[in-house]
Write a protein that holds these residues in place. Structure first.
Motif, PDB file in Angstrom:
ATOM      1  N   GLY A  99      52.323  68.619  88.676  1.00  0.00           N
ATOM      2  CA  GLY A  99      53.587  69.479  89.506  1.00  0.00           C
ATOM      3  C   GLY A  99      53.176  70.866  89.362  1.00  0.00           C
ATOM      4  O   GLY A  99      52.207  71.508  89.003  1.00  0.00           O
ATOM      5  N   SER A 100      54.156  71.789  89.873  1.00  0.00           N
ATOM      6  CA  SER A 100      53.971  73.147  89.900  1.00  0.00           C
ATOM      7  C   SER A 100      53.917  73.830  88.549  1.00  0.00           C
ATOM      8  O   SER A 100      53.690  74.978  88.494  1.00  0.00           O
ATOM      9  N   GLY A 101      54.677  73.312  87.556  1.00  0.00           N
ATOM     10  CA  GLY A 101      54.820  73.710  86.221  1.00  0.00           C
ATOM     11  C   GLY A 101      56.227  74.781  86.292  1.00  0.00           C
ATOM     12  O   GLY A 101      56.687  75.297  85.565  1.00  0.00           O
ATOM     13  N   GLU A 102      57.034  74.630  87.550  1.00  0.00           N
ATOM     14  CA  GLU A 102      58.147  75.502  87.537  1.00  0.00           C
ATOM     15  C   GLU A 102      59.210  74.848  86.776  1.00  0.00           C
ATOM     16  O   GLU A 102      59.437  73.393  86.852  1.00  0.00           O
ATOM     17  N   VAL A 103      60.094  75.530  86.244  1.00  0.00           N
ATOM     18  CA  VAL A 103      61.163  74.656  85.396  1.00  0.00           C
ATOM     19  C   VAL A 103      62.373  75.050  86.080  1.00  0.00           C
ATOM     20  O   VAL A 103      62.743  76.090  86.438  1.00  0.00           O
ATOM     21  N   PRO A 104      63.261  74.035  86.006  1.00  0.00           N
ATOM     22  CA  PRO A 104      64.423  74.318  86.679  1.00  0.00           C
ATOM     23  C   PRO A 104      65.523  75.358  85.970  1.00  0.00           C
ATOM     24  O   PRO A 104      65.171  75.842  84.748  1.00  0.00           O
ATOM     25  N   GLU A 105      65.949  76.052  86.756  1.00  0.00           N
ATOM     26  CA  GLU A 105      66.764  77.216  86.462  1.00  0.00           C
ATOM     27  C   GLU A 105      67.806  76.703  85.423  1.00  0.00           C
ATOM     28  O   GLU A 105      68.569  75.771  85.533  1.00  0.00           O
ATOM     29  N   GLY A 106      68.121  77.575  84.340  1.00  0.00           N
ATOM     30  CA  GLY A 106      69.007  77.390  83.062  1.00  0.00           C
ATOM     31  C   GLY A 106      68.443  76.319  81.965  1.00  0.00           C
ATOM     32  O   GLY A 106      69.048  76.029  81.033  1.00  0.00           O
ATOM     33  N   LEU A 107      67.089  75.850  82.287  1.00  0.00           N
ATOM     34  CA  LEU A 107      66.511  74.716  81.128  1.00  0.00           C
ATOM     35  C   LEU A 107      66.176  75.817  80.113  1.00  0.00           C
ATOM     36  O   LEU A 107      65.547  76.546  80.434  1.00  0.00           O
ATOM     37  N   LYS A 108      66.538  75.392  79.023  1.00  0.00           N
ATOM     38  CA  LYS A 108      66.522  76.011  77.744  1.00  0.00           C
ATOM     39  C   LYS A 108      65.233  75.415  76.896  1.00  0.00           C
ATOM     40  O   LYS A 108      65.080  74.178  76.769  1.00  0.00           O
ATOM     41  N   GLU A 109      64.312  76.473  76.529  1.00  0.00           N
ATOM     42  CA  GLU A 109      63.146  75.799  75.724  1.00  0.00           C
ATOM     43  C   GLU A 109      63.637  75.295  74.323  1.00  0.00           C
ATOM     44  O   GLU A 109      64.619  76.044  73.838  1.00  0.00           O
ATOM     45  N   ALA A 110      62.949  74.193  73.919  1.00  0.00           N
ATOM     46  CA  ALA A 110      63.447  73.609  72.442  1.00  0.00           C
ATOM     47  C   ALA A 110      62.991  74.580  71.657  1.00  0.00           C
ATOM     48  O   ALA A 110      62.161  74.989  71.448  1.00  0.00           O
ATOM     49  N   GLU A 111      64.130  74.868  70.280  1.00  0.00           N
ATOM     50  CA  GLU A 111      63.631  75.716  69.409  1.00  0.00           C
ATOM     51  C   GLU A 111      62.800  75.061  68.589  1.00  0.00           C
ATOM     52  O   GLU A 111      61.989  75.807  67.950  1.00  0.00           O
ATOM     53  N   ASN A 112      62.851  73.965  68.184  1.00  0.00           N
ATOM     54  CA  ASN A 112      62.076  73.216  67.286  1.00  0.00           C
ATOM     55  C   ASN A 112      61.674  71.665  67.640  1.00  0.00           C
ATOM     56  O   ASN A 112      62.147  70.814  66.935  1.00  0.00           O
TER      57      ASN A 112
END
Length: 196
Positions: A57-70
């Motif tokens: 994939g392009s590596g693009e992340v959908p808008e609004g997707l939050k990185e996991a904190e832990n």
């Protein structure tokens, strides 16, 4: 890019149908059956063998997707894939490229490009569903997909089959069957990965 993915997908189907002679009779029959169809039996193959033949994939992340904190698996770490979305994925060593907290869904839809209905597609996330907001969607809910994991998916009407709040991962891996490295594959759930 989509045209290149489609061409690569067709080439992979042709290649897979030629490899059927090296497998047992059940797999041989399945490969011969698949080579005669424009769509594979996605309900048995988790659909990704067809839908994401070039899983890069392009590596693009959908808008609004939050990185996991832990996340259980940190970005940059390695894990073993315990999923068979496509041939050569199960048992492959993966490098974690991204980890995100979201709701993940299996969906059934008919491609906008025509063809057979795709059942139990794994995975579509909350942020890839039109107007999903932040409420978890219940099985049976009809939605519109906003992702292009495969040709004919973007804009397709779909029905939610299952939902689960979890951490999803974007990974790089080399198939156990050989071939080119897959980069930025979206998505694997935490339960589909194990420590090395």
């Amino acid at each position: 890019m989509k045209k290149q993915l489609f061409i690569l997908g067709v080439a992979t189907i042709i290649g897979l149908s030629g490899c059927g002679n090296n497998s047992n009779d059940d797999n041989k029959a399945k490969n011969e059956n698949n080579s005669n169809q424009s769509e594979m039996d996605h309900s048995k193959m988790n659909e990704s063998e067809m839908s994401e033949m070039d899983h890069s994939g392009s590596g693009e992340v959908p808008e609004g997707l939050k990185e996991a904190e832990n996340p259980k698996f940190k970005v940059g770490s390695q894990a073993i894939i315990d999923a068979d979305h496509m041939k050569g994925m199960d048992g492959a060593k993966a490098t974690i490229v991204g980890a995100y907290d979201t709701t993940v869904y299996t969906v059934t839809y008919t491609p906008t490009t025509g063809g057979e209905k795709v059942t139990n597609h794994k995975w579509v996330i909350q942020e890839e569903i039109k107007d999903a907001g932040d409420k978890e969607l219940k099985p049976g809910t009809e939605v519109t997909l906003e992702t292009d994991h495969m040709e004919g998916m973007k804009g397709a009407k779909a029905t939610i089959d299952s939902a689960e709040k979890t951490t999803v991962y974007m990974v790089d891996y080399t198939p156990t069957t050989g071939g080119e490295k897959v980069t930025n594959h979206q998505w694997l759930t935490e339960s589909e990965l194990s420590a090395e």
